[in-house]
Scaffold this motif. Structure first.
Motif, PDB file in Angstrom:
ATOM      1  N   MET A 285      23.818  -0.269   2.063  1.00  0.00           N
ATOM      2  CA  MET A 285      25.030  -1.015   2.412  1.00  0.00           C
ATOM      3  C   MET A 285      25.400  -1.968   1.285  1.00  0.00           C
ATOM      4  N   SER A 286      26.693  -2.021   1.024  1.00  0.00           N
ATOM      5  CA  SER A 286      27.174  -2.990   0.047  1.00  0.00           C
ATOM      6  C   SER A 286      27.920  -4.096   0.785  1.00  0.00           C
ATOM      7  N   ILE A 287      27.534  -5.319   0.509  1.00  0.00           N
ATOM      8  CA  ILE A 287      28.250  -6.477   1.056  1.00  0.00           C
ATOM      9  C   ILE A 287      28.850  -7.221  -0.120  1.00  0.00           C
ATOM     10  N   GLY A 288      30.136  -7.464  -0.051  1.00  0.00           N
ATOM     11  CA  GLY A 288      30.655  -8.265  -1.149  1.00  0.00           C
ATOM     12  C   GLY A 288      32.112  -8.144  -1.444  1.00  0.00           C
ATOM     13  N   TRP A 289      32.396  -8.501  -2.648  1.00  0.00           N
ATOM     14  CA  TRP A 289      33.780  -8.617  -3.090  1.00  0.00           C
ATOM     15  C   TRP A 289      34.178  -7.409  -3.933  1.00  0.00           C
ATOM     16  N   ASN A 290      33.264  -6.470  -4.031  1.00  0.00           N
ATOM     17  CA  ASN A 290      33.559  -5.232  -4.745  1.00  0.00           C
ATOM     18  C   ASN A 290      34.185  -5.456  -6.109  1.00  0.00           C
ATOM     19  N   PRO A 291      33.422  -6.021  -7.032  1.00  0.00           N
ATOM     20  CA  PRO A 291      33.965  -6.390  -8.340  1.00  0.00           C
ATOM     21  C   PRO A 291      34.600  -5.221  -9.090  1.00  0.00           C
ATOM     22  N   TYR A 292      34.035  -4.010  -8.902  1.00  0.00           N
ATOM     23  CA  TYR A 292      34.584  -2.874  -9.659  1.00  0.00           C
ATOM     24  C   TYR A 292      36.066  -2.687  -9.333  1.00  0.00           C
ATOM     25  N   TYR A 293      36.403  -2.947  -8.067  1.00  0.00           N
ATOM     26  CA  TYR A 293      37.788  -2.744  -7.637  1.00  0.00           C
ATOM     27  C   TYR A 293      38.576  -4.047  -7.564  1.00  0.00           C
ATOM     28  N   LYS A 294      37.972  -5.143  -8.038  1.00  0.00           N
ATOM     29  CA  LYS A 294      38.648  -6.434  -8.041  1.00  0.00           C
ATOM     30  C   LYS A 294      39.201  -6.809  -6.656  1.00  0.00           C
ATOM     31  N   ASN A 295      38.429  -6.471  -5.639  1.00  0.00           N
ATOM     32  CA  ASN A 295      38.877  -6.794  -4.277  1.00  0.00           C
ATOM     33  C   ASN A 295      38.876  -8.294  -4.040  1.00  0.00           C
ATOM     34  N   ILE A 296      39.752  -8.715  -3.170  1.00  0.00           N
ATOM     35  CA  ILE A 296      39.736 -10.126  -2.812  1.00  0.00           C
ATOM     36  C   ILE A 296      39.107 -10.326  -1.436  1.00  0.00           C
ATOM     37  N   LYS A 297      38.888  -9.241  -0.725  1.00  0.00           N
ATOM     38  CA  LYS A 297      38.329  -9.349   0.623  1.00  0.00           C
ATOM     39  C   LYS A 297      36.853  -9.003   0.662  1.00  0.00           C
ATOM     40  N   LYS A 298      36.115  -9.727   1.483  1.00  0.00           N
ATOM     41  CA  LYS A 298      34.706  -9.404   1.672  1.00  0.00           C
ATOM     42  C   LYS A 298      34.621  -8.161   2.560  1.00  0.00           C
ATOM     43  N   SER A 299      33.660  -7.322   2.291  1.00  0.00           N
ATOM     44  CA  SER A 299      33.502  -6.125   3.113  1.00  0.00           C
ATOM     45  C   SER A 299      32.035  -5.801   3.304  1.00  0.00           C
ATOM     46  N   MET A 300      31.766  -5.011   4.338  1.00  0.00           N
ATOM     47  CA  MET A 300      30.429  -4.480   4.606  1.00  0.00           C
ATOM     48  C   MET A 300      30.598  -2.984   4.693  1.00  0.00           C
ATOM     49  N   GLU A 301      30.083  -2.272   3.710  1.00  0.00           N
ATOM     50  CA  GLU A 301      30.299  -0.820   3.655  1.00  0.00           C
ATOM     51  C   GLU A 301      28.967  -0.094   3.665  1.00  0.00           C
ATOM     52  N   THR A 302      28.841   0.803   4.628  1.00  0.00           N
ATOM     53  CA  THR A 302      27.572   1.510   4.825  1.00  0.00           C
ATOM     54  C   THR A 302      27.694   2.969   4.402  1.00  0.00           C
ATOM     55  N   HIS A 303      26.833   3.384   3.491  1.00  0.00           N
ATOM     56  CA  HIS A 303      26.715   4.810   3.205  1.00  0.00           C
ATOM     57  C   HIS A 303      25.487   5.325   3.938  1.00  0.00           C
ATOM     58  N   VAL A 304      25.722   6.201   4.920  1.00  0.00           N
ATOM     59  CA  VAL A 304      24.625   6.791   5.670  1.00  0.00           C
ATOM     60  C   VAL A 304      24.089   7.963   4.854  1.00  0.00           C
ATOM     61  N   ILE A 305      22.782   7.992   4.654  1.00  0.00           N
ATOM     62  CA  ILE A 305      22.182   9.026   3.801  1.00  0.00           C
ATOM     63  C   ILE A 305      21.971  10.285   4.641  1.00  0.00           C
ATOM     64  N   HIS A 306      23.066  10.962   4.880  1.00  0.00           N
ATOM     65  CA  HIS A 306      23.078  12.188   5.698  1.00  0.00           C
ATOM     66  C   HIS A 306      24.421  12.870   5.481  1.00  0.00           C
ATOM     67  N   LYS A 307      24.428  14.190   5.544  1.00  0.00           N
ATOM     68  CA  LYS A 307      25.694  14.924   5.426  1.00  0.00           C
ATOM     69  C   LYS A 307      26.257  15.161   6.815  1.00  0.00           C
ATOM     70  N   PHE A 308      27.375  14.500   7.141  1.00  0.00           N
ATOM     71  CA  PHE A 308      28.008  14.685   8.448  1.00  0.00           C
ATOM     72  C   PHE A 308      29.056  15.793   8.353  1.00  0.00           C
ATOM     73  N   LYS A 309      29.230  16.519   9.462  1.00  0.00           N
ATOM     74  CA  LYS A 309      30.227  17.589   9.465  1.00  0.00           C
ATOM     75  C   LYS A 309      31.637  17.006   9.480  1.00  0.00           C
ATOM     76  N   GLU A 310      31.772  15.846  10.141  1.00  0.00           N
ATOM     77  CA  GLU A 310      33.112  15.261  10.306  1.00  0.00           C
ATOM     78  C   GLU A 310      33.076  13.759  10.069  1.00  0.00           C
ATOM     79  N   ASP A 311      34.273  13.210   9.820  1.00  0.00           N
ATOM     80  CA  ASP A 311      34.407  11.754   9.744  1.00  0.00           C
ATOM     81  C   ASP A 311      34.121  11.144  11.111  1.00  0.00           C
ATOM     82  N   PHE A 312      33.804   9.858  11.135  1.00  0.00           N
ATOM     83  CA  PHE A 312      33.524   9.204  12.417  1.00  0.00           C
ATOM     84  C   PHE A 312      34.253   7.867  12.549  1.00  0.00           C
ATOM     85  N   TYR A 313      35.477   7.827  12.092  1.00  0.00           N
ATOM     86  CA  TYR A 313      36.320   6.640  12.320  1.00  0.00           C
ATOM     87  C   TYR A 313      36.433   6.404  13.822  1.00  0.00           C
ATOM     88  N   GLY A 314      36.386   5.132  14.218  1.00  0.00           N
ATOM     89  CA  GLY A 314      36.543   4.788  15.628  1.00  0.00           C
ATOM     90  C   GLY A 314      35.237   4.796  16.401  1.00  0.00           C
TER      91      GLY A 314
END
Ligand code: ADP
Ligand code: MG
Length: 169
Positions: free
Chosen positions: A63-92
């Protein structure tokens, strides 16, 4: 960091649409309600831990927590990469995670290749560290096994391994 391990869950929302998936490393974003609840000693940077989508299986995650310097984001975010290949997206869906340990602070990169290489090395470190017995045992925590886990969106800081129901055995 006193607050580790840190348990939380929330709905997967759309991110910034900046194409993490195209890099082969999709990251599921938590809503502000989850981000704003983070204890103050959880600093920005890269973490490893366990994650599950809805009532699904538990997988390793970074998980990355932060301001995402590479993209010069201004918003804090919590982004999780699950180490697994999912068949479909899971928004919601409800993503439940436990942040177990800290890998490194955030930094910016001169190239996409350098960013991807850094993330892949984070993933390798996460896979290895999570094999430690004290980290593996967090998989059995009530937080992931209790039936209420799909409905509650309340972040929790309490490990509750000791409350496991013995089922009469
Ligand atoms: P966004 O900008 O909307 O976050 P991404 O390109 O980062 O877009 O893709 C994230 C989405 O991809 C997640 O919200 C989830 O629905 C889906 N996804 C599929 N596989 C994974 C995975 N292994 N880890 C995280 N998200 C995944
Ligand atoms: Mg994302």
């Amino acid at each position: 960091m006193k607050s580790l391990p840190y348990f939380c869950r929330g709905e997967v929302i759309r991110g910034f649409g900046r194409g993490s998936k195209e890099l082969g490393i999709p990251t599921a974003n938590f809503p502000d309600s989850v981000v704003d609840n983070l204890p103050s000693d959880i600093s920005t940077g890269i973490y490893y831990g366990w994650a599950c989508v809805g009532n699904g299986d538990l997988y390793k995650m970074v998980m990355s927590i932060g301001w995402n310097p590479y993209y010069k984001n201004i918003k804090k975010s919590m982004e999780t990469h699950v180490i697994h290949k999912f068949k479909e997206d899971f928004y919601g869906e409800i993503l439940s995670v436990v942040m177990v340990g800290y890998i490194r602070p955030e930094r910016s990169y001169d190239s996409l290749e350098a960013l991807i290489a850094a993330i892949n090395s984070d993933i390798e470190e996460a896979k290895m560290k999570l094999e430690l017995p004290e980290h593996r045992k967090l998989k059995e925590d009530n937080f992931f096994t209790s039936t209420s886990s799909s409905t509650s969106v309340t972040p929790s800081t309490t490990a509750s391994t000791s409350q496991t129901i013995q089922n009469g055995h």
